[in-house]
Write an enzyme that holds these catalytic residues in place. Structure first.
Site, PDB file in Angstrom:
ATOM      1  N   PHE A 144       0.857  -1.186   0.000  1.00 53.29           N
ATOM      2  CA  PHE A 144       0.000   0.000   0.000  1.00 53.29           C
ATOM      3  C   PHE A 144       0.893   1.236   0.000  1.00 53.29           C
ATOM      4  O   PHE A 144       1.663   1.454   0.928  1.00 53.29           O
ATOM      5  CB  PHE A 144      -0.926   0.025   1.221  1.00 53.29           C
ATOM      6  CG  PHE A 144      -1.948   1.133   1.125  1.00 53.29           C
ATOM      7  CD1 PHE A 144      -3.156   0.930   0.467  1.00 53.29           C
ATOM      8  CD2 PHE A 144      -1.697   2.387   1.663  1.00 53.29           C
ATOM      9  CE1 PHE A 144      -4.095   1.956   0.354  1.00 53.29           C
ATOM     10  CE2 PHE A 144      -2.627   3.422   1.560  1.00 53.29           C
ATOM     11  CZ  PHE A 144      -3.836   3.200   0.902  1.00 53.29           C
ATOM     12  N   ASP A 229       9.388   2.804   1.812  1.00 51.48           N
ATOM     13  CA  ASP A 229       8.194   3.571   2.180  1.00 51.48           C
ATOM     14  C   ASP A 229       7.944   3.349   3.671  1.00 51.48           C
ATOM     15  O   ASP A 229       7.457   2.303   4.087  1.00 51.48           O
ATOM     16  CB  ASP A 229       6.998   3.103   1.343  1.00 51.48           C
ATOM     17  CG  ASP A 229       5.714   3.884   1.684  1.00 51.48           C
ATOM     18  OD1 ASP A 229       5.700   4.576   2.725  1.00 51.48           O
ATOM     19  OD2 ASP A 229       4.738   3.789   0.922  1.00 51.48           O
ATOM     20  N   LYS A 258       2.729  10.738   7.892  1.00 53.45           N
ATOM     21  CA  LYS A 258       1.958  10.439   9.105  1.00 53.45           C
ATOM     22  C   LYS A 258       2.489  11.022  10.416  1.00 53.45           C
ATOM     23  O   LYS A 258       2.127  12.117  10.791  1.00 53.45           O
ATOM     24  CB  LYS A 258       1.818   8.924   9.219  1.00 53.45           C
ATOM     25  CG  LYS A 258       0.957   8.340   8.087  1.00 53.45           C
ATOM     26  CD  LYS A 258       0.370   7.017   8.456  1.00 53.45           C
ATOM     27  CE  LYS A 258      -0.247   6.270   7.298  1.00 53.45           C
ATOM     28  NZ  LYS A 258      -1.676   6.236   7.298  1.00 53.45           N
TER      29      LYS A 258
END
Ligand code: PLP
Length: 420
Positions: A144, A229, A258
């Site tokens: 993802f 990532d 985030k």
């Protein structure tokens, strides 16, 4: 806003003006109420009901909700200047980039700031293409990397990808953790391999022990870049500042978002080595972002990183993660008819249910007990546990009590039996 709306009124407005199916889905998951304020590991709804947040905004709230040090830094900055005039230097951006160069492994040094995880992934793919002059990427099944078209092109869930195809071409998708498949996929045309050290939305899968070190070697051998990532794993989530540190692997590009700004202001960041950043030579504005690196986001980032030092959050994540994982494994042993496996590292833990409907029921039962738990986006059988890194032992035990009761209730509802 003059008067307080009821949950029913807001749900109806979601149905009429936001997204009808989303409104229905939110009601079914059991949290069809209005969030009003949040602090530390807790969220309160507009009726004053208290919820323990074990989902942590899918990795955003590492320092907890509304950490006073971050809120104060942002408030102070807001009173001076919120967004950049875009023509001067921004002091906060310089300081935050320097701090990231100090914290990130190896010779990662330069930072491009943006506003979200998927925007950081897009930028990383573009910079990799510029730096290598190559256009092919290797990405993982079940990965993802966000829902913009570049992020989707390297993501691995057909449900999200198929409606938008054709996406960026020349992406080779291989199984995560499979070195043989990587050896076969990588060659002199590959610009970069993009990988999450721990697949988060894919269902909390930790890279096997020799996977990332061998990946690093294979990238070097073929002149391909390694993009890690760490949008979800970054900033202590796995018990180390960055998940790649567990394997002593240094990527060429590190993608962050985030938790970096303490869950107070959106942020994204791409950190690269001098070799990669040579791509910007003679064309410094080839990739830009209007809001990226704003004074308020950078103030939030700097304050957040101070909180990590003051509160020793990486150590706490490692200790609490070990405790929580052990207790989740005990529950898995008591409910083998409902729970297939517990996986993860630090405070990025997943409990895989035997069936998707069991996971749905457990999540709904936990909501009824005022514990926020959610499944991973690419794998709805997996319930994720990723609370604030400083969560107390008492709150972990409250979550475990609610989980035990929810498992018991789910067993009753589906009339399943533990296998002898
Ligand atoms: N990359 C990873 C590993 C993620 O977990 C996510 C979001 O969960 C993203 C990228 C996309 O981030 P955003 O939702 O901020 O675009």
């Amino acid at each position: 806003m003059s008067e307080k709306l009821s949950a029913r009124e807001v749900a109806k407005m979601y149905r009429d003006y936001v997204n009808p199916d989303l409104a229905r889905m939110m009601r079914i998951t059991g949290l069809g109420t209005i969030e009003e304020r949040a602090q530390g590991s807790y969220v309160w709804d507009s009726e004053g009901e208290e919820y323990l947040d074990m989902a942590g905004g899918y990795g955003v709230f590492c320092v907890g909700h509304s950490h006073p040090h971050v809120v104060e830094a942002v408030t102070r900055q807001l009173q001076k200047m919120a967004l950049s005039a875009k023509v001067f230097f921004t002091e906060g951006q310089a300081l935050l980039a320097k701090k990231l160069a100090e914290l990130t492994p190896g010779d990662l040094r330069y930072t491009f700031f943006c506003n979200s995880g998927t925007e950081a992934v897009e930028g990383a793919l573009k910079i990799a293409r510029l730096a290598t002059g190559r256009t092919t990427f290797v990405a993982m099944h079940n990965a993802f990397h966000g829902k913009s078209t570049g992020g989707l092109a390297v993501s691995g869930r057909p449900n999200y990808r198929t409606p938008f195809e054709p996406l960026m071409p020349e992406v080779r998708h291989i199984p995560f953790g499979d070195l043989q498949a990587l050896e076969e996929a990588i060659d002199e045309t590959v610009s970069a391999v993009i990988v999450e050290p721990v697949q988060g939305e894919g269902g909390i899968h930790v890279a096997p022990p020799d996977y990332l070190p061998r990946m690093r070697e294979l990238c070097d051998r073929h002149g391909a870049l390694l993009i890690a990532d760490e949008v979800q794993t970054g900033f202590g989530r796995t018990g180390k500042m960055f998940a790649v540190n567990h394997w002593n692997v240094c990527p060429d590009i590190l993608v962050l978002a985030k938790a970096l700004s303490g869950g107070v202001i959106p942020i994204g960041a791409i950190v690269g080595t001098p070799k990669v950043w040579a791509a910007f030579k003679g064309r410094p504005t080839i990739h830009t972002s209007t809001f990226g690196g704003s004074p308020i986001a950078c103030a939030a980032g700097l304050a957040t990183l101070e909180v990590y030092e003051r509160e020793d959050l990486c150590r706490k994540a490692e200790e609490s993660g070990r405790y929580l994982k052990g207790r989740l494994e005990e529950l898995a042993a008591q409910f083998p008819d409902l729970v297939r496996e517990v996986r993860g590292i630090g405070l990025l833990l997943g409990l895989e249910a035997v069936k998707e409907e069991y996971a749905g029921s457990i999540i709904a039962e936990m909501s009824r007990r005022h514990v926020i738990a959610v499944y991973t986006l690419n794998q709805p059988k997996v319930i994720r546990f990723e609370p604030a890194l400083g969560i107390s032992r008492r709150d972990l035990d409250l979550c475990l009590e609610a989980l035990q009761a929810s498992l018991t209730k789910t067993r009753e509802m589906f009339a399943t039996q533990p296998t002898p």
